[in-house]
Design a protein around this motif. Structure first.
Motif, PDB file in Angstrom:
ATOM      1  N   CYS A   1       4.291 -32.578 -18.148  1.00 15.90           N
ATOM      2  CA  CYS A   1       2.930 -32.700 -17.618  1.00 15.90           C
ATOM      3  C   CYS A   1       1.985 -31.773 -18.386  1.00 15.90           C
TER       4      CYS A   1
ATOM      5  N   CYS B   1      -1.444 -39.947 -16.763  1.00 17.73           N
ATOM      6  CA  CYS B   1      -0.780 -40.348 -18.010  1.00 17.73           C
ATOM      7  C   CYS B   1       0.571 -41.018 -17.736  1.00 17.73           C
ATOM      8  N   LEU B   2       1.151 -40.732 -16.599  1.00 15.82           N
ATOM      9  CA  LEU B   2       2.410 -41.314 -16.111  1.00 15.82           C
ATOM     10  C   LEU B   2       3.640 -40.891 -16.907  1.00 15.82           C
TER      11      LEU B   2
ATOM     12  N   ALA C   1      -1.080 -31.727 -18.252  1.00 17.68           N
ATOM     13  CA  ALA C   1      -2.233 -31.359 -17.428  1.00 17.68           C
ATOM     14  C   ALA C   1      -1.918 -30.202 -16.484  1.00 17.68           C
TER      15      ALA C   1
ATOM     16  N   CYS D   1       5.393 -38.265 -16.399  1.00 19.66           N
ATOM     17  CA  CYS D   1       6.394 -37.757 -15.450  1.00 19.66           C
ATOM     18  C   CYS D   1       7.256 -38.901 -14.904  1.00 19.66           C
TER      19      CYS D   1
ATOM     20  N   ILE E   1       2.814 -32.406  -6.779  1.00 22.51           N
ATOM     21  CA  ILE E   1       1.849 -32.910  -7.763  1.00 22.51           C
ATOM     22  C   ILE E   1       0.436 -32.662  -7.246  1.00 22.51           C
TER      23      ILE E   1
ATOM     24  N   ALA F   1       0.164 -39.998 -10.224  1.00 23.10           N
ATOM     25  CA  ALA F   1       1.587 -39.870  -9.948  1.00 23.10           C
ATOM     26  C   ALA F   1       1.801 -39.467  -8.494  1.00 23.10           C
TER      27      ALA F   1
ATOM     28  N   ILE G   1       1.948 -30.488 -12.210  1.00 17.20           N
ATOM     29  CA  ILE G   1       3.188 -30.479 -11.435  1.00 17.20           C
ATOM     30  C   ILE G   1       3.702 -29.055 -11.285  1.00 17.20           C
TER      31      ILE G   1
ATOM     32  N   CYS H   1      -4.012 -34.166 -11.905  1.00 16.00           N
ATOM     33  CA  CYS H   1      -3.312 -35.310 -12.512  1.00 16.00           C
ATOM     34  C   CYS H   1      -4.300 -36.219 -13.230  1.00 16.00           C
ATOM     35  N   VAL H   2      -4.001 -36.529 -14.508  1.00 15.65           N
ATOM     36  CA  VAL H   2      -4.878 -37.398 -15.298  1.00 15.65           C
ATOM     37  C   VAL H   2      -4.296 -38.808 -15.431  1.00 15.65           C
TER      38      VAL H   2
HETATM   39  S1  SF4 Z   1       2.568 -36.102 -16.141  1.00 13.04           S
HETATM   40 FE1  SF4 Z   1       1.077 -34.890 -14.941  1.00 13.04          FE
HETATM   41  S2  SF4 Z   1      -0.918 -35.773 -15.465  1.00 13.04           S
HETATM   42 FE2  SF4 Z   1       0.628 -37.255 -16.114  1.00 13.04          FE
HETATM   43  S3  SF4 Z   1       0.824 -38.636 -14.356  1.00 13.04           S
HETATM   44 FE3  SF4 Z   1       2.405 -37.048 -14.106  1.00 13.04          FE
HETATM   45  S4  SF4 Z   1       1.400 -35.495 -12.806  1.00 13.04           S
HETATM   46 FE4  SF4 Z   1      -0.227 -36.807 -13.609  1.00 13.04          FE
END
Ligand code: SF4
Ligand code: SF4
Length: 103
Positions: free
Chosen positions: A50, A13-14, A52, A16, A5, A32, A55, A10-11
């Protein structure tokens, strides 16, 4: 096999965390965090979710890879699966997310 990651991308958003069937990804400081990399079986659900592009999935020898990496980027309904090979060359596989649900 496992994921990596990129915290700079990573923004938080959670998504994942929600989709990982093994609950291997946790939240840490609003981002994350891959807590159990050895337990990852490479379903790539988190990679796909993801938006963004944070990952990366490591394409190791255990799955026929050679140290490359794979992540996704989105363009409307199209999901680009971006594969960066160990020699730096890039292959992109496009999947229309609407078509993929037809079957
Ligand atoms: S899905 Fe991507 S942007 Fe969202 S929390 Fe997980 S790693 Fe971060
Ligand atoms: S690839 Fe699958 S098992 Fe591994 S961390 Fe992502 S969602 Fe979990």
């Amino acid at each position: 096999m496992s994921i990596r990651i990129n915290l700079d991308k990573c923004v938080g958003c959670l998504r994942c965390i929600e989709v990982c069937p093994g609950s291997l990804i946790k939240e840490k400081d609003t981002k994350a965090f891959m807590k159990y990399p050895k337990d990852c079986w490479g379903c790539v659900s988190c990679v796909k979710e993801c938006k963004a592009g944070a990952i990366e999935f490591y394409l190791g020898a255990d799955i026929g890879g050679n140290g490359g990496k794979m992540n996704v980027s989105y363009e409307g309904d199209i999901i680009h699966w971006n594969i960066t090979k160990s020699d730096g060359t890039v292959k992109v596989i496009d999947v229309n997310s609407k078509d993929s649900n037809k079957y």
